[in-house]
Design a protein around this motif. Structure first.
Motif, short mmCIF file in Angstrom:
data_model
loop_
_atom_site.label_atom_id
_atom_site.label_comp_id
_atom_site.label_asym_id
_atom_site.label_seq_id
_atom_site.Cartn_x
_atom_site.Cartn_y
_atom_site.Cartn_z
N ASP A 104 0.96 -1.26 -0.08
CA ASP A 104 -0.02 0.36 0.13
C ASP A 104 0.95 1.30 -0.13
O ASP A 104 0.57 2.13 -1.32
N ARG A 105 1.58 0.98 1.04
CA ARG A 105 2.85 2.56 0.40
C ARG A 105 3.79 2.99 -0.24
O ARG A 105 3.42 3.52 -0.85
N ASP A 106 4.05 1.30 -0.62
CA ASP A 106 4.68 1.85 -2.28
C ASP A 106 3.59 2.11 -3.41
O ASP A 106 3.86 3.09 -4.42
N ALA A 107 2.08 1.90 -3.21
CA ALA A 107 1.84 2.57 -4.19
C ALA A 107 1.20 3.91 -4.54
O ALA A 107 0.98 5.06 -4.72
N PHE A 108 1.24 4.67 -3.00
CA PHE A 108 0.77 6.11 -2.83
C PHE A 108 2.07 6.43 -3.49
O PHE A 108 1.79 7.59 -3.97
N THR A 159 -3.16 11.43 -15.31
CA THR A 159 -3.91 11.70 -13.74
C THR A 159 -5.13 10.81 -13.94
O THR A 159 -4.64 9.51 -12.22
N PRO A 160 -6.14 11.08 -14.15
CA PRO A 160 -8.05 9.56 -13.99
C PRO A 160 -6.67 8.60 -14.20
O PRO A 160 -6.59 7.14 -12.95
N LYS A 161 -6.04 7.88 -14.97
CA LYS A 161 -5.91 6.00 -14.89
C LYS A 161 -3.96 5.94 -13.71
O LYS A 161 -4.44 5.64 -13.41
N ILE A 162 -3.71 6.74 -13.71
CA ILE A 162 -3.15 6.54 -12.43
C ILE A 162 -3.69 6.42 -10.97
O ILE A 162 -3.29 5.57 -10.10
N LEU A 163 -4.66 7.40 -10.89
CA LEU A 163 -5.47 7.33 -9.69
C LEU A 163 -6.05 5.90 -9.92
O LEU A 163 -6.59 5.35 -8.41
N LEU A 194 -5.49 2.33 -7.21
CA LEU A 194 -6.60 1.88 -6.04
C LEU A 194 -6.77 0.67 -6.50
O LEU A 194 -6.86 -0.22 -5.18
N ASN A 195 -6.16 0.65 -7.66
CA ASN A 195 -5.80 -1.67 -8.31
C ASN A 195 -4.52 -1.90 -7.16
O ASN A 195 -4.67 -3.46 -7.00
N ASP A 196 -3.88 -1.18 -6.55
CA ASP A 196 -2.68 -1.67 -6.24
C ASP A 196 -3.43 -1.07 -4.74
O ASP A 196 -2.34 -3.02 -4.26
N LYS A 206 -11.52 5.05 -0.91
CA LYS A 206 -11.61 5.02 -2.89
C LYS A 206 -12.81 6.33 -2.68
O LYS A 206 -12.29 6.54 -4.22
N ASN A 207 -13.69 6.90 -2.11
CA ASN A 207 -14.08 7.80 -1.96
C ASN A 207 -13.70 8.77 -2.72
O ASN A 207 -13.35 9.26 -3.47
N GLU A 208 -12.64 9.20 -1.83
CA GLU A 208 -11.58 10.03 -1.31
C GLU A 208 -10.75 9.84 -2.71
O GLU A 208 -10.68 11.39 -3.64
N ILE A 209 -10.05 9.24 -3.50
CA ILE A 209 -9.96 8.88 -4.54
C ILE A 209 -10.41 9.07 -5.22
O ILE A 209 -9.61 9.68 -6.95
#
Length: 219
Positions: free
Chosen positions: A32-36, A55-59, A63-65, A75-78
């Motif tokens: 999770d930390r790596d994903a952020f 950016t939407p693709k990155i975000l 979420l998927n990672d 999820k809602n915030e992202i």
């Protein structure tokens, strides 16, 4: 702008990926930390011209990672962060996107900060001091020192300076210490006019009068 993004990413990397900084058992895994970290880095590398598209693709990849538990929390915030980019259009978009880029990275950091605040916090942990030694002879002169760690709070952290012969000069005033986030504080080494000061001694970082780290200044 580039320096501020790089500094922000460095702070995230130190705070998330250094295992010694996390002092309580966490539901946030290393993955999770790596994903952020990856999401912040990739947005920082994206050109302004491609920001609204990429950016939407990155975000979405962020979420998927994430693990299912972490994803359910953020999820809602992202998703909202991604949707907000759709409204940045028009003739002023090129100017506006430059700011949006930095704000998006800051929002990701804030989301992660809120996750971390769900954990039990203990005393501050210093992971790294950058640079660890201040050389006054270096050109250009070093104007600030960054302290990276966990649960850093300028209300409880004090920095004292003493000369090489052990004579205590005193405690740095609030104007010389600033909090960037829970994971980074900055110590200014310049006077009010911005001129670098000649320190030759030791800086000691205290939490409630207990030493948690130190760094040196040499000619």
């Amino acid at each position: 702008m580039k320096k501020s993004i790089i500094a922000l990413l460095i702070a995230i990397v130190f705070s998330m990926m250094t295992s010694g900084c996390l002092t309580s058992k966490s539901f946030i895994s290393q993955k999770d930390r790596d994903a952020f970290v990856t999401a912040s880095r990739d947005i920082g590398k994206t050109s302004v011209a491609h920001l609204t598209k990429e950016t939407p693709k990155i975000l979405n990849k962020l979420l998927n990672d994430l693990s299912q538990e972490t994803r359910s929390i953020v999820k809602n915030e992202i998703t909202d962060l991604s949707n907000n980019l759709v409204h940045v259009t028009g003739s002023e978009a090129k100017c506006t996107l430059d700011v949006v880029k930095q704000e998006t990275i800051a929002e990701i950091t804030e989301i992660f900060d809120n996750l971390m605040k769900k954990q039990e916090k203990k005393k501050p942990i210093v992971c790294a001091v950058n640079p660890p030694i201040i050389k006054n002879s270096r050109k250009p002169r070093i104007e600030e020192v960054s302290i990276y760690g966990y649960d850093l709070n300028t209300n409880t952290i004090k920095v004292k300076y003493e000369t090489i012969d052990g004579k205590m000069i005193g405690t740095l005033k609030d104007g010389y210490i600033s909090k960037n986030s829970d994971y980074r504080i900055t110590i200014r080494l310049t006077d009010k006019s911005g001129k670098a000061m000649n320190y030759n001694g030791k800086f000691t970082i205290y939490h409630n009068e207990k030493v948690i780290s130190e760094f040196l200044a040499t000619p």
